[in-house]
Design a protein around this motif. Structure first.
Motif, PDB file in Angstrom:
ATOM      1  N   UNK A  36       7.249   3.254   9.387  1.00 60.58           N
ATOM      2  CA  UNK A  36       6.970   1.814   9.452  1.00 60.58           C
ATOM      3  C   UNK A  36       7.877   1.146  10.506  1.00 60.58           C
TER       4      UNK A  36
ATOM      5  N   UNK B  43       1.332   4.562   7.742  1.00 60.47           N
ATOM      6  CA  UNK B  43       1.632   3.172   8.097  1.00 60.47           C
ATOM      7  C   UNK B  43       0.750   2.205   7.312  1.00 60.47           C
TER       8      UNK B  43
ATOM      9  N   UNK C 190       2.090  -0.707   4.771  1.00 64.04           N
ATOM     10  CA  UNK C 190       1.781  -2.146   4.899  1.00 64.04           C
ATOM     11  C   UNK C 190       1.245  -2.689   3.567  1.00 64.04           C
TER      12      UNK C 190
ATOM     13  N   UNK D 160       3.069  -5.636   1.461  1.00 63.35           N
ATOM     14  CA  UNK D 160       2.395  -6.908   1.173  1.00 63.35           C
ATOM     15  C   UNK D 160       2.294  -7.151  -0.329  1.00 63.35           C
TER      16      UNK D 160
END
Lengths: 135, 178
Positions: free
Chosen positions: B137, B165, B169, B173
């Motif tokens: 990341x 990746x 994410x 989030x």
């Protein structure tokens, strides 16, 4: 749910002021002077397993030898042991530990002397006779 | 100075020391930044960065020019960070959560992050990821490396890196939404 794009992208960590001026010098100094301890450690790395194996080997040897004697003794019948001890003349019930006395040594020497004398007198003289004949 | 010229200087015994000094000056910011994002604490980052640069010095003779110098250095830096974090875990018998907790504590004590709650929360979200995924990341998001370069650095396929990746994410989030 918050999106990653909503967060401004920036490197959050800053090195202390002057750090990057000193770092090349610190690295060069470490390259010029390799650690002394590393050499000692590398010797220890090889010496330690050898020492451990040696100690284990000694421990195993003494353990197996004493176990062997004990095994052999336990395999002998008690009656046979008593009979053997009777023939040696050792006193089964003596409290004091056995030790050699001067008279015991003398007796042993006398016995050996007598046995040697007997052996000499019973020698085969045929060889001497043969030599005489040749002469 | 280009990497090719740097390598020429390093390979010449007469200019080796000078050439390596130039290499350190050229790459120290990127190496430190990459390492610091992984180990969080400045003192740890300093130790690891120095180790990385010393390893680069020792192994530069084996560097083949079919790879890029910066991906090769990044690879050493990434491996050194993962080794450092694994050692930390083994030395103190910390489970993963405890090391992450310890690093989160260091985040709270980082002066650069004081007052910037959203950046601090993002960094805490990153600490919920496994170390390798966090490295992936960081390289993509912060350092903006291409997947091809990352594949060379991590010795992983581009597809696996894209998936890693993407999952990272999603996890971040989800954490930011709590």
């Amino acid at each position: 749910m918050k999106k990653l794009e909503d967060i401004p992208k920036k490197d959050p960590f800053i090195a202390p002021a002057g750090y990057f001026d000193k770092l090349p010098g610190m690295v060069q100094a470490r390259i010029a002077q390799p650690k002394q301890a590393v050499a000692g450690l590398s010797i220890l790395k090889f010496a330690m397993p050898v020492a451990v194996l040696l100690v284990l080997g000694i421990f195993w040897y003494f353990n197996s030898t004493s176990a062997n004697v004990e095994d052999k003794l336990s395999a002998i019948e008690t009656n046979q042991l008593i009979a053997y001890l009777d023939t040696t003349g050792l006193n089964w019930d003596d409290d004091e530990p056995f030790s050699w006395q001067p008279e015991d040594v003398m007796e042993l020497e006398n016995r050996m002397y007598n046995e040697l004398l007997e052996a000499e007198t019973t020698l085969d003289l045929s060889e001497y006779e043969l030599i005489e004949e040749e002469i | 100075m280009e990497d090719k010229d740097l390598l020429l200087k390093i390979r010449n015994p007469e200019t080796r020391s000078y050439g390596f000094n130039l290499l350190v000056r050229a790459y120290q910011h990127r190496v430190y930044s990459h390492v610091r994002k992984m180990v969080i604490d400045h003192d740890d980052a300093d130790d690891v960065t120095q180790e990385v640069l010393i390893k680069v010095y020792k192994a530069i003779g084996n560097f083949r020019e079919d790879a890029q110098l910066f991906t090769w250095i990044y690879r050493i830096a990434t491996n050194e960070c993962l080794t450092f974090l694994n050692k930390k875990r083994r030395r103190f018998f910390f489970p993963i959560e405890d090391v992450a907790g310890q690093l989160a504590g260091k985040l709270d004590a980082t002066p650069e992050l004081s007052g910037d709650e959203i950046q601090k929360k993002l960094q805490k979200a990153l600490l919920t990821l496994p170390d390798k995924q966090r490295a992936v990341f960081n390289m993509k998001y912060f350092d903006e490396l291409s997947y091809e370069d990352m594949a060379e650095i991590t010795n992983t396929s581009v597809g696996a890196l894209k998936a890693s990746y993407h999952h990272a994410v999603k996890k971040i989030e989800a954490y930011l939404g709590t």
